[in-house]
Each structure stands twice: as structure tokens, then as C-alpha cells.
Write an enzyme that holds these catalytic residues in place. Structure first.
Site, short mmCIF file in Angstrom:
data_model
loop_
_atom_site.label_atom_id
_atom_site.label_comp_id
_atom_site.label_asym_id
_atom_site.label_seq_id
_atom_site.Cartn_x
_atom_site.Cartn_y
_atom_site.Cartn_z
CG HIS A 58 -1.80 -1.33 1.26
ND1 HIS A 58 -3.07 -1.10 0.73
CD2 HIS A 58 -1.74 -2.15 2.18
CE1 HIS A 58 -3.80 -2.34 0.82
NE2 HIS A 58 -2.89 -3.12 1.42
CG ASN A 131 -7.90 -4.55 0.20
OD1 ASN A 131 -7.30 -3.82 0.30
ND2 ASN A 131 -7.60 -6.05 0.74
CE1 TYR A 341 -2.08 -5.13 7.57
CE2 TYR A 341 -2.87 -3.47 7.07
CZ TYR A 341 -2.36 -4.60 6.65
OH TYR A 341 -2.78 -4.76 5.78
#
Length: 487
Positions: A58, A131, A341
Site C-alpha cells: 500500500h 480493500n 500493521y
């Protein structure tokens, strides 16, 4: 010389006025440059450090501020405060991105699109990191580094490697559903505004009475779904690689605010054990005929960032950022992301990245005992108590916010999901496509697979065939593989 008080003075990072920003301090007009020119060394040193590591995935993205408004009462399912009243608005920030490409990749590349949302709620930040597809290529985080390696560059050639991509997919049949979406028209959305978004994973909602349900999120674009053909996307990638980034910014600047209607699917906890697909398997969807879409709100983006680096590049999202009333599920892919993350952002923007304005909650961000570290950019807790438990009035835990429990059981071992039907849903999706959509899907797959080794082609064709015989046969024909060899 008298200083003009209305003049805005250029200063160093330490506040000293800069007398000359055009010429270095030198020994004579020819030089050499003197080491005492602290303004020069400060500028060069800062310039060398202006880039933070790009996201591993990303990396290329665009973002905007906006709000989420509740349009329907959901309090019978969740006690989340930002969802508590119809008409309530919560400020938020959204980031859209391509997944596999580097920061300089083209917006039009065939790729899933990240759909990351940060809600600044009164109970802290809630991040929904999904997404533009309701499923993913894999369902266990242990495979994620390997999968992403196939999407990046070959270690010797430094070029994209179709053999690695299709070799991995052909050996991971759970990827077929997402592969079918990726090579359909949905793999090349026209802009970030003209695509749907999904939380993708299963989450748990709990109401004020402690009753829980499983939930999935859907964001339906009000602009309408629009996609490019493969030929249009390839051309645009070369002509205007930043088209979607520019489109989002310009649409907001002219007051054409992008908006999405927000829905959820609700599943009773007990249904998880008897549904035909494992509801926590992110490579599967819940059929809307079984669990219909329920409207809950509307998302509107109405303000552009004032500075891209400060707000978009430094924004840090993690599915571990939840609020009371919303909790996790046993989804194996989600469980891995809960760590990965936050850890990625600790590496990228530092252990104190949560104190950056774009990531800081509207609640008191210093109500804990985390201290020190690189780039601590507030008062570091001042002289307040820095340990817990304490008897000095420091922040204490709130047992009333304990997440609702749910039962788990089983033998500790490395094991796959019990249900391994990787073909029904991709086959259903293929049969839903119109003939023109099917033709474009086959053409896109064939074009991507032509450089791939024959044995990999054969393995992958078998997956297409198991999903739908026609699906496999048409890919085989396009690749010039005899039907007998394909079987």
C-alpha cells in the site's frame, strides 16, 4: 539596518534568522566552503532524512478527511458510541492505495485497492482497514510475507516475475476467488471514488447488554461503479500515472464530495458453526441471500489534506485500533494483521507515531504510562506518575469496557480451516458475469499468464476448471493449451 516587523523572517530549525539562503559561507568567492556554515549543513542533513521508509504494501496512496454519519439505529447490535444515535457525525480520515506497487507505481495498475478508514471517536480511534474487494488471496497471515514477495521484484533481475505470481497462486487454491475478481473489470477501477469498499474480515459487535453478533462491512459508492478495460488502464498508466490521486483531490476541491452508503451483514454467533462456509475465512463471502445488507450510515469526504506528507504519508492504520462495542473474530488473517500493521508503523514513523496529529485520537492521548522514545513530540507526561498500579491518581483500567467473551476450543497445532471449498464461490462469481465481462476476464488472465511456465499454467488452469468447466476451457484455449493437457 532597521528590521521590517511585518516581514516574515526565514529561520533555522532552532529559530535563528537566516541572513543568506542563496550562497554558502566560503573562503573567498571561489571557496572552499567553510564547515562553520551551520545553515548549509542543517539543510543538507535534513534533506537526507526527508523520506521515511515507504510502506511495504500500500505504498502508493491518496487520502482525504470527511465524516461518517449514522443513518439507521444499530444499538441493538453494538454499544459503540460513534454509532449510538441516528444523525450523529464522526470525523474521519480515509486513505486509498494500490497494494503491490511501490510509491511511484501507476494508479491504473491491475491491483486490489486499499480502503483504510480512521474514525476519530470519543472512545479513541477506530480503524477499519480493508480493500475494495470483500475477499483476499490468502486466509492465514503466515503466508502473507511469501505472497507479497511474489508481487514484488525478482531478487536477481529486479523485475516483476509472472512465474512467481502464478506459481504461488497455482499452489494456493484459496486465492482463486480474489484472482477472479482481480482479473475482472474490478481489478482496474476508474478512480478511488468509483469503487466499493469492504472491511473484508469478520468482526464482532456487542451491545449494551453484552449480546454479540458477527459483522461484515460494505461501503457502496454513490458515484457508481466505473472501471477501465485492460487496454485503457495500460495506456493511462503511461500517460497519467497519478490520475486517481489527482481525481480525488480535484473532486473535493470543486465541491464534488465523494460519498459511500455503509451497510453491514449481521450473523448470529451460533450460525458460525453451521454455515456452509467458514465465516472467518477471508477468502469467502457471506451470501447476501443468507445475510442481507443492512444500511447503517453514510461516509462523505469533504476536505483535502493541507500537507500530503504530514497527513497521508504519516497516517498509520491498524485493525487493532478498536473501540468498546467492536471486537475481533478468530479470522486467522485478521489475527496476524493485529500485530503486523502496528509494528510496520512503529518501524516507519517511530514508536511515538500515534502522537502525530493525523494519528492522534480526540480523547486524551497521554492517559497511559508509555514514555520516552525517539521523536516524543509532547511534554512526555510531564511530572505525572509513570507507573501502574499507583495510589497517586494516575489513569486506571475500566473493567466495564471488557470485551464480551466467546468460546474457543481445539487442539494446539498448525492446521488449516476445516472447510476447504475453494471453487464454489469463484464459480458462482464467474457465472454471474455477462458474456462481455467473461471475455474481458479471460483475456486479462491469458495476457498475464502467457509468459508463465507451462507446468504452472496447467496447474492454474485446473483451478479455473474446477470452479467452472467453461472458465478453465476458455483460459486453456487462450493459452493454446490442448484440452487433454489441461485436464
Amino acid at each position: 539596518m532597521t528590521e521590517n516587523k511585518n516581514k516574515k523572517i526565514l529561520r533555522t530549525a532552532q529559530g535563528a534568522p537566516v541572513s543568506d539562503n542563496q550562497n554558502s559561507v566560503t573562503a573567498g568567492s571561489r571557496g572552499p566552503v567553510l564547515m562553520q556554515d551551520f545553515h548549509l549543513t542543517e539543510k543538507l542533513a535534513h534533506f537526507n532524512r526527508e523520506r521515511i521508509p515507504e510502506r511495504v504494501v500500500h505504498a502508493k496512496g491518496a487520502g482525504a478527511h470527511g465524516y461518517f454519519e449514522v443513518t439507521n439505529d444499530v444499538t441493538k447490535w453494538t454499544k459503540a458510541k460513534f454509532l449510538s444515535n441516528v444523525g450523529k457525525r464522526t470525523p474521519m480520515f480515509a486513505r486509498f492505495s494500490t497494494v503491490a506497487g511501490e510509491k511511484g507505481a501507476a494508479d491504473a495498475e491491475r491491483d486490489p485497492r486499499g480502503f483504510a478508514l480512521k474514525f476519530y471517536t470519543e472512545d479513541g480511534n477506530y480503524d477499519l482497514v480493508g480493500n475494495n474487494t470483500p475477499v483476499f488471496f490468502i486466509r492465514d497471515a503466515i503466508k502473507f510475507p511469501d505472497f507479497i514477495h511474489t508481487q514484488k521484484r525478482h531478487p536477481a533481475t529486479n523485475c516483476k516475475d509472472p512465474n512467481a505470481i502464478w506459481d504461488f497462486w497455482s499452489l494456493s487454491p484459496e486465492s482463486l476467488h480474489q484472482v477472479t475478481i482481480l482479473f475482472s473489470d474490478r481489478g482496474t477501477p476508474k478512480t478511488n471514488r468509483h469503487m466499493n469498499g469492504y472491511g473484508s474480515h469478520t468482526f464482532k459487535w456487542t451491545n449494551a447488554d453484552g449480546e454479540s453478533v458477527w459483522v461484515k462491512y460494505h461501503f457502496k459508492t454513490e458515484q457508481g461503479i466505473e472501471n477501465y478495460t485492460n487496454e485503457e488502464a495500460v495506456k493511462l498508466a503511461g500517460v497519467d500515472p497519478d490520475h486517481a490521486t489527482r481525481d480525488l483531490y480535484e473532486s473535493i476541491e470543486k465541491g464534488d464530495y465523494p460519498a459511500w452508503k455503509v451497510y453491514v451483514q449481521i450473523m448470529p454467533l451460533e450460525d458460525a458453526d453451521r454455515y456452509e462456509f467458514d465465516p472467518f475465512d477471508v477468502t469467502k463471502v457471506w451470501r447476501q441471500s443468507d445475510y442481507p445488507l443492512i444500511p447503517i450510515g453514510r461516509m462523505v469526504l469533504d476536505s483535502n489534506p493541507k500537507n500530503y506528507f504530514a497527513e497521508v504519508e504519516q497516517s498509520a492504520f491498524s485493525p487493532a485500533n478498536i473501540v468498546p462495542g467492536i471486537d475481533f473474530s478468530p479470522d486467522k488473517m485478521l489475527q496476524g494483521r493485529l500485530f503486523a500493521y502496528g509494528d510496520a508503523h512503529r518501524y516507519r514513523v517511530g514508536g511515538n507515531g500515534d502522537l502525530l496529529k493525523i494519528n492522534r485520537p480526540i480523547t486524551e492521548s497521554n492517559a497511559n504510562y508509555q514514555r520516552d522514545g525517539v521523536m516524543r513530540c509532547d511534554d512526555n507526561g510531564g511530572d505525572s506518575v509513570h507507573y501502574e498500579p499507583n495510589s497517586l491518581g494516575g489513569p486506571k483500567e475500566s473493567p466495564e469496557h471488557t470485551p464480551a467473551p466467546f468460546v474457543v476450543s481445539g487442539t494446539v497445532e498448525s492446521v488449516a480451516y476445516d472447510k476447504d471449498d475453494h471453487y464454489t464461490q469463484p464459480g458462482d462469481l464467474y457465472r454471474l458475469l455477462s458474456e462481455r465481462e467473461k471475455s474481458r476476464l479471460i483475456s486479462n488472465i491469458v495476457g498475464a499468464m502467457k509468459p508463465v511456465k507451462k507446468e504452472i499454467q496447467l496447474r492454474q488452469i485446473e483451478h479455473f476448471r474446477k470452479a467452472d468447466p467453461e472458465y478453465g476451457a476458455r483460459v486453456a484455449e487462450g493459452l493454446g493449451v490442448p484440452a487433454t493437457a489441461a485436464k
